[in-house]
Scaffold this motif. Structure first.
Motif, PDB file in Angstrom:
ATOM      1  N   ALA A   1      -7.016  -3.227  -0.174  1.00 45.70           N
ATOM      2  CA  ALA A   1      -7.179  -1.843   0.275  1.00 45.70           C
ATOM      3  C   ALA A   1      -7.251  -1.769   1.801  1.00 45.70           C
ATOM      4  CB  ALA A   1      -8.442  -1.252  -0.338  1.00 45.70           C
ATOM      5  N   LYS A   2      -7.975  -2.709   2.408  1.00 45.95           N
ATOM      6  CA  LYS A   2      -8.044  -2.736   3.871  1.00 45.95           C
ATOM      7  C   LYS A   2      -6.666  -2.998   4.486  1.00 45.95           C
ATOM      8  CE  LYS A   2     -10.638  -2.569   7.528  1.00 45.95           C
ATOM      9  NZ  LYS A   2     -11.348  -1.341   7.898  1.00 45.95           N
ATOM     10  N   ALA A   3      -5.869  -3.872   3.879  1.00 49.71           N
ATOM     11  CA  ALA A   3      -4.531  -4.172   4.386  1.00 49.71           C
ATOM     12  C   ALA A   3      -3.613  -2.957   4.261  1.00 49.71           C
ATOM     13  CB  ALA A   3      -3.944  -5.363   3.634  1.00 49.71           C
ATOM     14  N   LEU A   4      -3.764  -2.176   3.169  1.00 51.19           N
ATOM     15  CA  LEU A   4      -2.937  -0.983   3.016  1.00 51.19           C
ATOM     16  C   LEU A   4      -3.253   0.049   4.092  1.00 51.19           C
ATOM     17  CD1 LEU A   4      -2.788  -0.462  -0.864  1.00 51.19           C
ATOM     18  CD2 LEU A   4      -0.972  -1.267   0.667  1.00 51.19           C
ATOM     19  N   TRP A   5      -4.541   0.180   4.423  1.00 54.70           N
ATOM     20  CA  TRP A   5      -4.882   1.104   5.515  1.00 54.70           C
ATOM     21  C   TRP A   5      -4.322   0.615   6.855  1.00 54.70           C
ATOM     22  CZ3 TRP A   5      -6.104   5.861   4.926  1.00 54.70           C
ATOM     23  CH2 TRP A   5      -6.768   6.282   3.794  1.00 54.70           C
ATOM     24  N   LEU A   6      -4.256  -0.700   7.034  1.00 57.85           N
ATOM     25  CA  LEU A   6      -3.648  -1.251   8.246  1.00 57.85           C
ATOM     26  C   LEU A   6      -2.147  -0.929   8.302  1.00 57.85           C
ATOM     27  CD1 LEU A   6      -3.904  -3.011  10.781  1.00 57.85           C
ATOM     28  CD2 LEU A   6      -3.478  -5.020   9.338  1.00 57.85           C
ATOM     29  N   VAL A   7      -1.497  -1.050   7.163  1.00 59.39           N
ATOM     30  CA  VAL A   7      -0.065  -0.702   7.106  1.00 59.39           C
ATOM     31  C   VAL A   7       0.144   0.772   7.398  1.00 59.39           C
ATOM     32  CG1 VAL A   7       1.924  -0.519   5.550  1.00 59.39           C
ATOM     33  CG2 VAL A   7       0.514  -2.594   5.555  1.00 59.39           C
ATOM     34  N   HIS A   8      -0.758   1.632   6.835  1.00 54.04           N
ATOM     35  CA  HIS A   8      -0.639   3.070   7.092  1.00 54.04           C
ATOM     36  C   HIS A   8      -0.841   3.392   8.570  1.00 54.04           C
ATOM     37  CE1 HIS A   8      -0.856   7.357   6.520  1.00 54.04           C
ATOM     38  NE2 HIS A   8      -2.091   7.388   7.038  1.00 54.04           N
ATOM     39  N   ALA A   9      -1.780   2.684   9.217  1.00 62.16           N
ATOM     40  CA  ALA A   9      -1.997   2.915  10.652  1.00 62.16           C
ATOM     41  C   ALA A   9      -0.769   2.505  11.473  1.00 62.16           C
ATOM     42  CB  ALA A   9      -3.228   2.139  11.113  1.00 62.16           C
TER      43      ALA A   9
END
Length: 287
Positions: free
Chosen positions: A107-115
């Motif tokens: 989940a943290k990695a997906l937010w990084l991708v979204h950023a």
């Protein structure tokens, strides 16, 4: 386009938070009262969610804070550690619990991708301009390739035509050389033949006294240009000058020369005059 990256991140975050809270309550609920376990689970999820919200706020302002990101990743690692520890101590379905232990990190990695997507996102106008530039470049490249292919085909056609023309010229030259060689061989055979040479000598001796008994072959090859004046380059004679020349030639011997002899010597001397003018001059001087 924004939903393509934010929705998976939100869904993964919700699943990981629920899973972390459930694992903490089930795992610690046997050792401490369940309200305490619930508070621990909410604390982990709350810290994770708080740091995420602050990171999103900074990203919306075009800013970034390394300390906040480190805290957020720490909460994610803590949640994943709780899930791994529960999977290792579980008596049943340890493999299944271990298989979902990566969800907080994911989940943290997906937010990084979204950023990252937000930092590189462009407006529709800019995207249309980029597509137009790319299309223009493709069009120019296609036109250049077509022009090069056409020029190559034209050059190939020209070279083929030149080669074929050269081959035809070479064949004609070879055929001509063969014909001339055959004719030269025939002349050489006639010249070398004893009977032929004697026959030619006997024929030409009566026509031209003092002729050389052995006749020479004609010249085959480049020749030197004549130094004497050509008929075309000679200036036209006036009637008076023509009469003087004709009279001199006619009376050069005794008795006077005939018209045919005079005409032959006139032309042999390099003079030029039409047959009609030469005959008229003869009549004038012989009258």
């Amino acid at each position: 386009m924004r939903a393509k990256t934010v929705l998976p991140a939100v869904a993964m975050t919700a699943v990981s938070m629920v899973l972390t809270l459930a694992v903490v309550v089930m795992w610690l609920g046997t050792a401490v009262p369940w309200p305490v376990a619930l508070v621990v689970g909410l604390g982990i999820d709350g810290g994770w969610l708080a740091t995420l919200a602050y990171e999103r706020r900074l990203a919306a302002q075009g800013d970034h804070n390394t300390a906040v990101s480190a805290v957020g990743w720490s909460f994610g690692v803590l949640a994943a550690g709780v899930l791994v520890a529960h999977a290792l101590t579980a008596e049943h379905s340890a493999g299944a619990w271990l298989a979902v232990a990566w969800l907080p990190i994911a989940a943290k990695a997906l937010w990084l991708v979204h950023a990252m997507w937000e930092r590189t996102a462009l407006t529709p106008v800019a995207l249309d301009a980029i597509r137009g530039i790319q299309q223009e470049a493709r069009d120019e490249a296609a036109v250049a390739r077509a022009r090069l292919r056409a020029e190559a085909a034209t050059e190939e056609t020209r070279l083929t035509a030149v080669t074929e023309a050269g081959a035809r010229v070479a064949r004609v030259q070879a055929k001509t050389a063969q014909t001339l060689s055959s004719a030269w061989s025939t002349l050489e055979t006639a010249r070398a033949g004893e009977e032929t040479g004697r026959a030619l000598t006997s024929v030409t001796a009566r026509v031209t006294p003092g002729v050389t008994p052995r006749w020479e072959l004609p010249v085959w090859g480049p020749t030197e240009p004549l130094a004497a004046r050509s008929l075309e380059a000679a200036p036209a004679l006036t009637d008076e000058a023509l009469d003087v020349i004709v009279d001199e030639i006619r009376t050069s011997e005794t008795p006077a020369l005939s018209y045919r002899e005079m005409a032959a010597r006139f032309r042999a001397a390099g003079h030029a005059a039409s047959e009609m003018r030469l005959r008229a001059s003869w009549k004038r001087v012989a009258a």
